[in-house]
Design an enzyme around this catalytic site. Sequence first.
Site, PDB file in Angstrom:
ATOM      1  N   ILE A 168       9.808  -0.624  10.293  1.00 32.27           N
ATOM      2  CA  ILE A 168       8.824   0.191  11.004  1.00 32.27           C
ATOM      3  C   ILE A 168       7.625   0.379  10.080  1.00 32.27           C
ATOM      4  CG2 ILE A 168       8.356   2.435  12.039  1.00 32.27           C
ATOM      5  CD1 ILE A 168      11.295   2.647  12.767  1.00 32.27           C
ATOM      6  N   GLY A 169       6.537  -0.301  10.384  1.00 28.63           N
ATOM      7  CA  GLY A 169       5.347  -0.251   9.543  1.00 28.63           C
ATOM      8  C   GLY A 169       5.258  -1.488   8.671  1.00 28.63           C
ATOM      9  N   VAL A 227      17.102  -7.276   9.700  1.00 29.87           N
ATOM     10  CA  VAL A 227      16.449  -6.033   9.290  1.00 29.87           C
ATOM     11  C   VAL A 227      15.271  -5.751  10.203  1.00 29.87           C
ATOM     12  CG1 VAL A 227      15.314  -4.816   7.377  1.00 29.87           C
ATOM     13  CG2 VAL A 227      17.050  -6.571   6.890  1.00 29.87           C
ATOM     14  N   CYS A 249      -5.520  12.233  -4.720  1.00 33.71           N
ATOM     15  CA  CYS A 249      -4.080  11.985  -4.590  1.00 33.71           C
ATOM     16  C   CYS A 249      -3.406  11.852  -5.948  1.00 33.71           C
ATOM     17  CB  CYS A 249      -3.849  10.721  -3.767  1.00 33.71           C
ATOM     18  SG  CYS A 249      -4.364  10.855  -2.037  1.00 33.71           S
ATOM     19  N   TYR A 283       0.859  -1.188   0.000  1.00 33.05           N
ATOM     20  CA  TYR A 283       0.000   0.000   0.000  1.00 33.05           C
ATOM     21  C   TYR A 283       0.894   1.237   0.000  1.00 33.05           C
ATOM     22  CZ  TYR A 283      -4.256   2.664   1.277  1.00 33.05           C
ATOM     23  OH  TYR A 283      -5.326   3.531   1.303  1.00 33.05           O
ATOM     24  N   GLU A 285      -5.494  -5.584  12.364  1.00 35.96           N
ATOM     25  CA  GLU A 285      -5.850  -6.283  11.125  1.00 35.96           C
ATOM     26  C   GLU A 285      -4.602  -6.606  10.303  1.00 35.96           C
ATOM     27  OE1 GLU A 285      -8.874  -6.974   9.348  1.00 35.96           O
ATOM     28  OE2 GLU A 285     -10.270  -6.438  10.939  1.00 35.96           O
ATOM     29  N   GLY A 297       2.716  -2.997   7.195  1.00 26.09           N
ATOM     30  CA  GLY A 297       1.725  -3.184   6.149  1.00 26.09           C
ATOM     31  C   GLY A 297       1.116  -4.561   6.330  1.00 26.09           C
ATOM     32  N   TRP A 298       1.015  -5.296   5.228  1.00 26.66           N
ATOM     33  CA  TRP A 298       0.516  -6.678   5.320  1.00 26.66           C
ATOM     34  C   TRP A 298       1.643  -7.676   5.072  1.00 26.66           C
ATOM     35  CZ3 TRP A 298      -2.423  -2.671   3.358  1.00 26.66           C
ATOM     36  CH2 TRP A 298      -3.634  -2.440   4.011  1.00 26.66           C
TER      37      TRP A 298
END
Length: 428
Positions: free
Chosen positions: A204-205, A201, A395, A166, A231, A207-208
Amino acid sequence: MDMRIDQPYSEQSRPFSSLEKMLRARLLQQMAQLTDCRLTLRDPLGQETLGTPAAADADTLYVEIHVRDPAFYRFLAANGSVGAGEAWIDGLWQCDDLVALVRILVRNRDILDAMETGVARLGGLAMRAWHALRRNTRDGSRRNIAAHYDLGNPLFELFLDPSLMYSSAIYADPRESLDVAATRKLERICRKLDLKTDDHVVEIGTGWGGFAIHAASRYGCRVTTTTISQEQHDLARERVAQAGLGDRVTVLLEDYRDLKGTYDKLVSIEMIEAIGHQYLDTYFRTVGQLLKPDGAALIQAITIEDHRYRQALHAVDFIKRYIFPGSFIPCVSAMLQAAARSSDLRLFNLEDIGPSYALTLRAWRERFLDRLPDVRELGYDERFVRMWEFYLAYCEGGFLERSIGDVQMLFTRPGNRRDAWLPDLESA
């Protein structure tokens, strides 16, 4: 892809009030000086053609707007550009090319700014007060992230590529598929970081789990990745297990500020926009502390023009109000200054991939609109559908006009000796 007007224009049963007539006249006056476009506005009072063509016909944007309800003009007067989005969600107006309309307003920013004056200024103050309450404390961050990313994994699976990235892909050719471009982005990150099998590694973040799965499966490294979206956490763990990478990938449900240990490499892909500008120093301090003395960090970030950064911090647009509460868009200089204040990180390489984000958003929008029956079957109503249509077009228009960009920034710590080396990225 142009958006069709899904219902033919017809006379409204409710006549314009005197106030709505006045607000219509004011809007037409404000938009009379539009340039590089031909904008046709139709409503029960008639048809108006606005704008002057660009010097080259190919640069002229053509848009047609149908106002279906005169309340449209009251929405604009009360909340400016955000009000236009709200009126769109309510179905008060239609447009044959919403992306082109956004581009027109970006090109004519002074006219867009004029829409935020008068009563709309009061609406802006109210939205700023609301936004201030969404500050990204630990509890606030969880609420803000849940408001978007916990909408339901099946929704995102409808329009994202199979890796469920994403964030902007990287296109070598506008004609290639989203899947190919998304994989290229992941490869580009891994190549810039020079990932090795013995690297650990931290991401940070999560996602899925797209990056973690790609890096661990293609490069054999270990990845510890964290998210505060329940989720995302649950599906990422499931996807890691399905890929047989449970021994190499650890998925945490933790705030980035609570991460411990040191790592060889760090990745953060379009997560920085969710931290809040008040926490830029905290973010870069954390990045520096998590890296070994010879470590490297790849941060992909949506960016705003440096000269507009301060103004944008104190404004609430459609995205902040309805899509990503508590968010902000950093500029490159603000990130570099924060890194210098709070760490010993040094910028090694910067690549602007903004044009690819416009193509990525177009692909998402086309896939989303193509799957509308499935979106509705998941339980999302027409207002949600229109809100997301507006969000994706809004966007895309911004990236096409380069009012927002996207950068990959490679940082290194002082012990990293790669100063004379950067991989050949043409094949990545």
